[in-house]
Design a protein around this motif. Structure first.
Motif, PDB file in Angstrom:
ATOM      1  N   HIS A 300       0.851  -1.186   0.000  1.00  0.00           N
ATOM      2  CA  HIS A 300       0.000   0.000   0.000  1.00  0.00           C
ATOM      3  C   HIS A 300       0.890   1.239   0.000  1.00  0.00           C
ATOM      4  CE1 HIS A 300      -3.440  -2.620   0.592  1.00  0.00           C
ATOM      5  NE2 HIS A 300      -2.733  -3.233   1.506  1.00  0.00           N
ATOM      6  N   GLY A 301       1.870   1.206  -0.913  1.00  0.00           N
ATOM      7  CA  GLY A 301       2.918   2.206  -0.916  1.00  0.00           C
ATOM      8  C   GLY A 301       2.562   3.481  -1.649  1.00  0.00           C
ATOM      9  N   LYS A 302       3.419   4.475  -1.466  1.00  0.00           N
ATOM     10  CA  LYS A 302       3.310   5.711  -2.220  1.00  0.00           C
ATOM     11  C   LYS A 302       3.582   5.396  -3.695  1.00  0.00           C
ATOM     12  CE  LYS A 302       2.939   7.597   1.831  1.00  0.00           C
ATOM     13  NZ  LYS A 302       3.055   6.360   2.614  1.00  0.00           N
ATOM     14  N   PRO A 303       3.066   6.197  -4.635  1.00  0.00           N
ATOM     15  CA  PRO A 303       3.250   5.908  -6.066  1.00  0.00           C
ATOM     16  C   PRO A 303       4.700   5.648  -6.458  1.00  0.00           C
ATOM     17  CG  PRO A 303       1.646   7.658  -5.791  1.00  0.00           C
ATOM     18  CD  PRO A 303       2.191   7.377  -4.411  1.00  0.00           C
ATOM     19  N   LEU A 304       5.633   6.436  -5.927  1.00  0.00           N
ATOM     20  CA  LEU A 304       7.041   6.241  -6.243  1.00  0.00           C
ATOM     21  C   LEU A 304       7.523   4.862  -5.810  1.00  0.00           C
ATOM     22  CD1 LEU A 304       9.858   7.340  -7.097  1.00  0.00           C
ATOM     23  CD2 LEU A 304      10.120   8.147  -4.733  1.00  0.00           C
ATOM     24  N   VAL A 305       7.055   4.405  -4.658  1.00  0.00           N
ATOM     25  CA  VAL A 305       7.488   3.115  -4.118  1.00  0.00           C
ATOM     26  C   VAL A 305       6.891   1.973  -4.928  1.00  0.00           C
ATOM     27  CG1 VAL A 305       7.650   1.713  -2.030  1.00  0.00           C
ATOM     28  CG2 VAL A 305       7.646   4.206  -1.861  1.00  0.00           C
ATOM     29  N   ASN A 306       5.617   2.075  -5.286  1.00  0.00           N
ATOM     30  CA  ASN A 306       5.005   1.055  -6.142  1.00  0.00           C
ATOM     31  C   ASN A 306       5.752   0.928  -7.460  1.00  0.00           C
ATOM     32  OD1 ASN A 306       2.973   0.434  -4.305  1.00  0.00           O
ATOM     33  ND2 ASN A 306       1.512   1.866  -5.203  1.00  0.00           N
ATOM     34  N   GLU A 307       6.221   2.055  -7.964  1.00  0.00           N
ATOM     35  CA  GLU A 307       6.926   2.078  -9.251  1.00  0.00           C
ATOM     36  C   GLU A 307       8.306   1.452  -9.148  1.00  0.00           C
ATOM     37  OE1 GLU A 307       9.057   5.519 -11.968  1.00  0.00           O
ATOM     38  OE2 GLU A 307       7.221   6.031 -10.894  1.00  0.00           O
ATOM     39  N   LYS A 308       9.000   1.668  -8.034  1.00  0.00           N
ATOM     40  CA  LYS A 308      10.386   1.226  -7.905  1.00  0.00           C
ATOM     41  C   LYS A 308      10.537  -0.174  -7.311  1.00  0.00           C
ATOM     42  CE  LYS A 308      12.278   5.141  -9.295  1.00  0.00           C
ATOM     43  NZ  LYS A 308      13.059   5.219 -10.549  1.00  0.00           N
ATOM     44  N   ALA A 309       9.574  -0.616  -6.504  1.00  0.00           N
ATOM     45  CA  ALA A 309       9.670  -1.925  -5.851  1.00  0.00           C
ATOM     46  C   ALA A 309       9.592  -3.046  -6.881  1.00  0.00           C
ATOM     47  CB  ALA A 309       8.559  -2.080  -4.823  1.00  0.00           C
ATOM     48  N   ASP A 310      10.088  -4.216  -6.511  1.00  0.00           N
ATOM     49  CA  ASP A 310      10.005  -5.369  -7.418  1.00  0.00           C
ATOM     50  C   ASP A 310       8.553  -5.770  -7.654  1.00  0.00           C
ATOM     51  OD1 ASP A 310      12.842  -5.781  -7.713  1.00  0.00           O
ATOM     52  OD2 ASP A 310      12.847  -6.537  -5.657  1.00  0.00           O
ATOM     53  N   VAL A 311       7.765  -5.799  -6.580  1.00  0.00           N
ATOM     54  CA  VAL A 311       6.337  -6.092  -6.679  1.00  0.00           C
ATOM     55  C   VAL A 311       5.605  -5.185  -5.699  1.00  0.00           C
ATOM     56  CG1 VAL A 311       6.604  -8.502  -7.410  1.00  0.00           C
ATOM     57  CG2 VAL A 311       6.488  -7.956  -4.973  1.00  0.00           C
ATOM     58  N   ALA A 312       4.294  -5.051  -5.897  1.00  0.00           N
ATOM     59  CA  ALA A 312       3.515  -4.167  -5.034  1.00  0.00           C
ATOM     60  C   ALA A 312       2.217  -4.836  -4.623  1.00  0.00           C
ATOM     61  CB  ALA A 312       3.213  -2.853  -5.748  1.00  0.00           C
ATOM     62  N   VAL A 313       1.930  -4.792  -3.319  1.00  0.00           N
ATOM     63  CA  VAL A 313       0.624  -5.191  -2.798  1.00  0.00           C
ATOM     64  C   VAL A 313      -0.201  -3.914  -2.702  1.00  0.00           C
ATOM     65  CG1 VAL A 313      -0.638  -6.202  -0.862  1.00  0.00           C
ATOM     66  CG2 VAL A 313       1.596  -7.138  -1.517  1.00  0.00           C
ATOM     67  N   ARG A 314      -1.097  -3.724  -3.647  1.00  0.00           N
ATOM     68  CA  ARG A 314      -1.911  -2.526  -3.692  1.00  0.00           C
ATOM     69  C   ARG A 314      -3.300  -2.748  -3.104  1.00  0.00           C
ATOM     70  NH1 ARG A 314       1.013  -2.498  -8.630  1.00  0.00           N
ATOM     71  NH2 ARG A 314       1.994  -0.491  -9.144  1.00  0.00           N
ATOM     72  N   VAL A 315      -3.804  -3.974  -3.208  1.00  0.00           N
ATOM     73  CA  VAL A 315      -5.195  -4.279  -2.900  1.00  0.00           C
ATOM     74  C   VAL A 315      -5.343  -5.152  -1.664  1.00  0.00           C
ATOM     75  CG1 VAL A 315      -7.305  -5.353  -3.774  1.00  0.00           C
ATOM     76  CG2 VAL A 315      -5.819  -4.068  -5.332  1.00  0.00           C
ATOM     77  N   GLY A 316      -4.578  -6.226  -1.582  1.00  0.00           N
ATOM     78  CA  GLY A 316      -4.763  -7.237  -0.556  1.00  0.00           C
ATOM     79  C   GLY A 316      -4.113  -6.899   0.771  1.00  0.00           C
ATOM     80  N   SER A 317      -4.225  -7.839   1.695  1.00  0.00           N
ATOM     81  CA  SER A 317      -3.603  -7.717   3.013  1.00  0.00           C
ATOM     82  C   SER A 317      -2.125  -8.098   2.943  1.00  0.00           C
ATOM     83  CB  SER A 317      -4.337  -8.601   4.021  1.00  0.00           C
ATOM     84  OG  SER A 317      -5.692  -8.217   4.136  1.00  0.00           O
ATOM     85  N   LEU A 318      -1.425  -7.918   4.061  1.00  0.00           N
ATOM     86  CA  LEU A 318       0.024  -8.146   4.054  1.00  0.00           C
ATOM     87  C   LEU A 318       0.406  -9.577   3.715  1.00  0.00           C
ATOM     88  CD1 LEU A 318       1.514  -6.062   6.990  1.00  0.00           C
ATOM     89  CD2 LEU A 318       0.968  -5.386   4.665  1.00  0.00           C
ATOM     90  N   HIS A 319      -0.473 -10.536   4.003  1.00  0.00           N
ATOM     91  CA  HIS A 319      -0.121 -11.917   3.700  1.00  0.00           C
ATOM     92  C   HIS A 319       0.015 -12.166   2.198  1.00  0.00           C
ATOM     93  CE1 HIS A 319      -4.581 -12.345   3.249  1.00  0.00           C
ATOM     94  NE2 HIS A 319      -4.196 -13.130   2.258  1.00  0.00           N
ATOM     95  N   SER A 320      -0.454 -11.224   1.378  1.00  0.00           N
ATOM     96  CA  SER A 320      -0.302 -11.371  -0.075  1.00  0.00           C
ATOM     97  C   SER A 320       1.156 -11.486  -0.486  1.00  0.00           C
ATOM     98  CB  SER A 320      -0.963 -10.197  -0.799  1.00  0.00           C
ATOM     99  OG  SER A 320      -2.357 -10.176  -0.573  1.00  0.00           O
ATOM    100  N   LEU A 321       2.063 -10.984   0.342  1.00  0.00           N
ATOM    101  CA  LEU A 321       3.495 -11.131   0.070  1.00  0.00           C
ATOM    102  C   LEU A 321       3.863 -12.591  -0.166  1.00  0.00           C
ATOM    103  CD1 LEU A 321       6.406  -9.463   2.008  1.00  0.00           C
ATOM    104  CD2 LEU A 321       6.438 -11.904   1.604  1.00  0.00           C
ATOM    105  N   LEU A 322       3.196 -13.516   0.516  1.00  0.00           N
ATOM    106  CA  LEU A 322       3.528 -14.941   0.400  1.00  0.00           C
ATOM    107  C   LEU A 322       3.362 -15.459  -1.019  1.00  0.00           C
ATOM    108  CD1 LEU A 322       1.745 -16.147   3.651  1.00  0.00           C
ATOM    109  CD2 LEU A 322       4.221 -16.119   3.272  1.00  0.00           C
ATOM    110  N   TYR A 323       2.438 -14.881  -1.780  1.00  0.00           N
ATOM    111  CA  TYR A 323       2.181 -15.346  -3.133  1.00  0.00           C
ATOM    112  C   TYR A 323       3.295 -14.962  -4.093  1.00  0.00           C
ATOM    113  CZ  TYR A 323      -2.553 -16.053  -1.345  1.00  0.00           C
ATOM    114  OH  TYR A 323      -3.630 -16.468  -0.613  1.00  0.00           O
ATOM    115  N   PHE A 324       4.180 -14.051  -3.680  1.00  0.00           N
ATOM    116  CA  PHE A 324       5.315 -13.685  -4.503  1.00  0.00           C
ATOM    117  C   PHE A 324       6.556 -14.512  -4.162  1.00  0.00           C
ATOM    118  CE2 PHE A 324       2.797  -9.651  -4.473  1.00  0.00           C
ATOM    119  CZ  PHE A 324       2.463  -9.678  -5.818  1.00  0.00           C
TER     120      PHE A 324
END
Length: 327
Positions: A300-324
């Motif tokens: 749920h990052g700032k636009p700059l962070v979503n753009e620069k990160a390898d992947v972004a969880v924009r919608v789901g809860s923190l456990h969505s990280l596990l799917y990556f």
């Protein structure tokens, strides 16, 4: 992990298995892929999946598809589509992935390699607006009557518009004279982000080490370390005198560079290979530790962070990280 072609899923638009069989030739070598596209959401239909792939058709060519090995274990749908990236620059793909997420309210990520859940690893997390749903310094400032003044500086710092050290020093100075009781009040009602307990449970079960590296304060980070059963926490120490904040920070400020050093130091301490390191955060101050890690996840990052990160969880809860993560 079941082959998605064998699963009968229907809706009014299109049969998912038939759709995928049409776009993925059986003659392809299923091992010949360079990237994994992960699609995560609630009740994903063939229509939605077709929409995702249509939006990416000029940059991504599917080879095979399957459900993620954690599919539906946590109440989500998660699909992995392996394939090749064609004639596209990383920044172009990141922009497209953001458009896809917005269009279909799904989380999507495209990765060349992924840490393995089943091998020991390291997750280093930001705290404010990542592990917890508040910026602690802003909450202290509200109780001190300088909320708007401090919140504006916080927002600018998280967007990367001003240097973090300068912003922290300025904001903490505004808190001079705040009684420690105010911090107790915030700590006792601290809102933990949805999905964090599930995320940590799965990682702990697979012998991962868990840490907080925060530009926030030890008063809260140490509390969360104990409450969540983390292995390590580092954050800033507020100076206190006679039960009140002095408006100063003691010792080295925990900024972006210190966070990155923490990832490296902890991986060396616990003998975790760099390919098994993950950093998670929401602000510009987290980008350096993301770059230091094998996988940088914007939550749920700032636009700059979503753009620069390898992947972004924009919608789901923190456990969505596990799917990556891979198996």
């Amino acid at each position: 992990m079941k082959d998605i072609f064998t699963i009968e899923i229907k809706n009014d638009d299109i049969h998912l298995a038939s759709y995928l069989a049409n776009i993925v030739s059986s003659e392809h070598n299923t091992k010949a892929y360079s990237h994994t596209l992960t699609v995560i959401g609630q009740a994903i239909t063939p229509y939605l999946l077709k929409g995702v792939l249509d939006k990416l058709i000029n940059v991504f060519s599917p080879v095979s598809a399957a459900f993620h090995h954690l599919h539906q274990q946590m109440g989500d749908d998660a699909i992995e589509i392996r394939g090749q990236v064609i004639n596209a620059k990383p920044e172009q793909i990141k922009s497209l992935l953001g458009d896809v997420s917005d269009a279909y309210n799904l989380d999507v990520g495209l990765q060349t390699s992924r840490p393995s859940l089943s091998e020991p690893g390291l997750l280093v997390m930001d705290m404010d607006s990542t592990v917890i749903a508040i910026e602690c310094i802003d909450e202290i400032a509200k109780l001190a009557g300088v909320g708007e003044q401090v919140a504006e500086v916080t927002a600018r710092a998280m967007r990367g518009e001003i240097a973090f050290n300068d912003s922290l020093t300025h904001r903490v100075a505004c808190l001079e004279g705040v009684p420690i009781d105010h911090l107790n009040q915030i700590r006792d009602s601290i809102p933990i982000m949805p999905g964090i307990q599930t995320l940590l449970k799965h990682l702990k079960a697979n012998n991962w080490k868990l840490a907080i590296a925060s530009g926030g304060f030890t008063f809260f980070a140490d509390h969360l370390k104990a409450r969540l059963g983390l292995d390590y926490a580092i954050s800033n120490t507020l100076s206190v005198k006679d039960g009140h904040l002095t408006g100063k920070v003691e010792g080295e400020i925990i900024n972006a560079d210190v966070k990155a050093r923490t990832v490296k130091a902890l991986s060396e301490k616990w003998q975790i290979p760099s390919r098994q390191t993950v950093a998670m955060g929401d602000g510009a101050n987290d980008l350096v530790m993301m770059a230091e890690s094998a996988l940088g996840v914007a939550c749920h990052g700032k636009p700059l962070v979503n753009e620069k990160a390898d992947v972004a969880v924009r919608v789901g809860s923190l456990h969505s990280l596990l799917y990556f993560l891979d198996k």
